[in-house]
Design a protein around this motif. Structure first.
Motif, PDB file in Angstrom:
ATOM      1  N   ALA A 257       0.824  -1.216   0.000  1.00  0.00           N
ATOM      2  CA  ALA A 257       0.000   0.000   0.000  1.00  0.00           C
ATOM      3  C   ALA A 257       0.854   1.261   0.000  1.00  0.00           C
ATOM      4  CB  ALA A 257      -0.929  -0.001   1.212  1.00  0.00           C
ATOM      5  N   SER A 258       2.023   1.200   0.633  1.00  0.00           N
ATOM      6  CA  SER A 258       2.918   2.364   0.655  1.00  0.00           C
ATOM      7  C   SER A 258       3.483   2.635  -0.729  1.00  0.00           C
ATOM      8  CB  SER A 258       4.066   2.122   1.647  1.00  0.00           C
ATOM      9  OG  SER A 258       3.574   1.946   2.961  1.00  0.00           O
ATOM     10  N   ALA A 261       0.685   4.028  -2.948  1.00  0.00           N
ATOM     11  CA  ALA A 261       0.357   5.410  -2.586  1.00  0.00           C
ATOM     12  C   ALA A 261       1.410   6.381  -3.112  1.00  0.00           C
ATOM     13  CB  ALA A 261       0.226   5.534  -1.071  1.00  0.00           C
ATOM     14  N   LYS A 277       0.280   9.616   4.134  1.00  0.00           N
ATOM     15  CA  LYS A 277      -0.057   8.883   5.364  1.00  0.00           C
ATOM     16  C   LYS A 277       0.058   7.372   5.198  1.00  0.00           C
ATOM     17  CE  LYS A 277      -5.076   8.827   4.519  1.00  0.00           C
ATOM     18  NZ  LYS A 277      -6.397   9.182   5.081  1.00  0.00           N
ATOM     19  N   GLU A 278      -0.133   6.877   3.962  1.00  0.00           N
ATOM     20  CA  GLU A 278      -0.036   5.436   3.747  1.00  0.00           C
ATOM     21  C   GLU A 278       1.408   4.953   3.663  1.00  0.00           C
ATOM     22  OE1 GLU A 278      -3.689   6.998   1.523  1.00  0.00           O
ATOM     23  OE2 GLU A 278      -1.545   7.516   1.693  1.00  0.00           O
ATOM     24  N   THR A 280       4.072   3.802   5.205  1.00  0.00           N
ATOM     25  CA  THR A 280       4.439   3.278   6.519  1.00  0.00           C
ATOM     26  C   THR A 280       5.327   2.050   6.357  1.00  0.00           C
ATOM     27  OG1 THR A 280       2.459   1.903   6.561  1.00  0.00           O
ATOM     28  CG2 THR A 280       2.267   4.095   7.511  1.00  0.00           C
TER      29      THR A 280
END
Length: 414
Positions: A257-258, A261, A277-278, A280
């Protein structure tokens, strides 16, 4: 650890057992090999990896049990060469539960069987409703196993005693379990088909290497430009290289997901990247220069990847009614027949015939459609003889009936 006890209690019941020990040196390993050679009957074997923790899928613990020899827990990274053990057990029957999960990492250290009995697959073919090791052991042996360490990091050293008890019981019960499952298969008249399935698992070729593995990033459908794909590709490659370098699971360093994003936002500065914010993960901040360099590489790339690549895969079945109505009708008719057969023989439908193979034959059936031609198509797709004998005529009849109905409808319309 060695001993004659094949296990009769729960994993929590450790009373009366000497502390378990992992064999991690050549002298103890060679002594264990001699004991295994002196044993009798099948060899129960299992392996523990560190999936989700380490990059590699290597075995970090190999457990073995044999009547007359006992239980042995081997440390593969410490031992390295297993050729002596391989020579002793290669021609014996190996008993595994869900063999397809362990054979690859066993082969990696040179352990290759010539014959296997898969208690998970055997239980599935016998028609048991639940086929996990704990469920089958409880059903057939009346013993309850706890599974609290199934997802543990088996690269941990030293391994806790409770983990070793868990690992030892996985093999100590397999020979007894094999006897019970085999009896069910004989009683149901499924011994021969089970042997075909076991051999198919043992000889199955590894999956071919994917040419563009980065395209399997979860959430890739959100990326709608070639530039975003180029950035995702560069980030995936940077993550993969770093994960290999430090032997850590890729997703722990930087989740899919990072990557998606960042590829969608296309940040150009450190500050812009950190605001996502994603973005991580364990290494999302500690390796910022690495990720920024990858993003810059993707932004500057001239060999932009296409949004979609051609392949030999067939469309999802849900789209067939629009794209290929005849194939859709063939598939529905054949699925009904295979499902009915599955119920009659008490074998899960996916074991009667893999859904993917049925879809391929329905999408592009052989011509002319006969039992023989369908059987040849199934064999070409890897179906076993028993599967062909059980399904080829059913599929051919279903296809012919559908095609005849379509011809009749066309004649009526005209």
């Amino acid at each position: 650890m060695t001993g004659e006890d094949a296990g009769g209690g729960t994993r929590e019941d450790k009373g009366g057992h000497e502390p378990l020990r992992v064999i991690d040196n050549r002298d103890d390993y060679l002594d264990a090999v001699r004991q295994v050679a002196a044993g009798t009957g099948p060899v129960a074997i299992d392996a523990e990896r560190a999936s989700g923790y380490r990059y590699s899928q290597r075995a970090y613990l190999i457990q073995l049990y044999r009547d007359g020899a006992g239980t042995f827990l081997f440390d593969p990274p410490a031992i390295g060469d297993f050729s002596e053990l391989a020579d002793v057990i290669r021609d014996e029957e190996w008993v595994l539960h869900a063999a397809s999960q362990d054979l690859a990492c066993l082969r990696e250290v040179g352990l290759e069987p010539n014959r296997i009995f898969d208690t998970e697959l055997g239980a599935r073919l016998a028609g048991l409703p639940r086929v996990g090791l704990g469920a089958v052991v409880e059903e057939l042996l009346g013993i309850k196993l706890a599974k609290e360490h199934s997802a543990a990091d088996w690269s941990t050293r030293p391994l806790p005693e409770s983990w070793l008890v868990y690992a030892a019981l996985d093999v100590q019960l397999l020979v007894r379990l094999r006897a019970e499952v085999a009896a069910l298969l004989v009683e149901a008249g499924k011994k021969e088909l089970a042997e075909q399935e076991f051999d198919a698992v043992r000889t199955k070729e590894p999956k071919p290497v994917v040419s563009e593995p980065w395209r399997r990033l979860s959430g890739m459908h959100a990326l709608r430009t070639p530039r975003s794909l180029a950035v995702a590709r560069a980030l995936w490659q940077a993550r993969d290289e770093y994960a290999q370098e430090i032997d850590t699971a890729s997703g722990r360093l930087l989740p899919d997901a990072s990557i998606v994003a960042a590829a969608k936002a296309l940040p150009r500065t450190r500050g812009e990247l950190m605001k996502i914010k994603e973005f991580t993960g364990r290494a999302s901040r500690t390796q910022l220069p690495r990720w920024l360099a990858a993003i810059e590489e993707g932004m500057a790339a001239e060999d932009l990847p296409p949004l979609r690549v051609p392949g030999d895969s067939i469309p999802p079945a849900r789209s067939w009614s629009d794209r290929n109505p005849d194939a859709d009708r063939r598939l529905r008719a054949a699925k009904a027949q295979i499902t009915s057969l599955s119920d009659r023989v008490a074998i899960p439908v996916e074991n009667v015939l893999t859904p993917e193979l049925l879809r391929r034959v329905a999408w592009a059936p052989p011509q002319p459609i006969t039992t023989e031609s369908v059987g040849e198509a199934l064999a070409g797709g890897g179906a076993r003889p028993w599967q062909i004998d059980a399904t080829a005529q059913l599929i051919a009849d279903a296809f012919v009936e559908v095609d005849q109905s379509a011809d009749t409808a066309q004649s009526d319309d005209s």
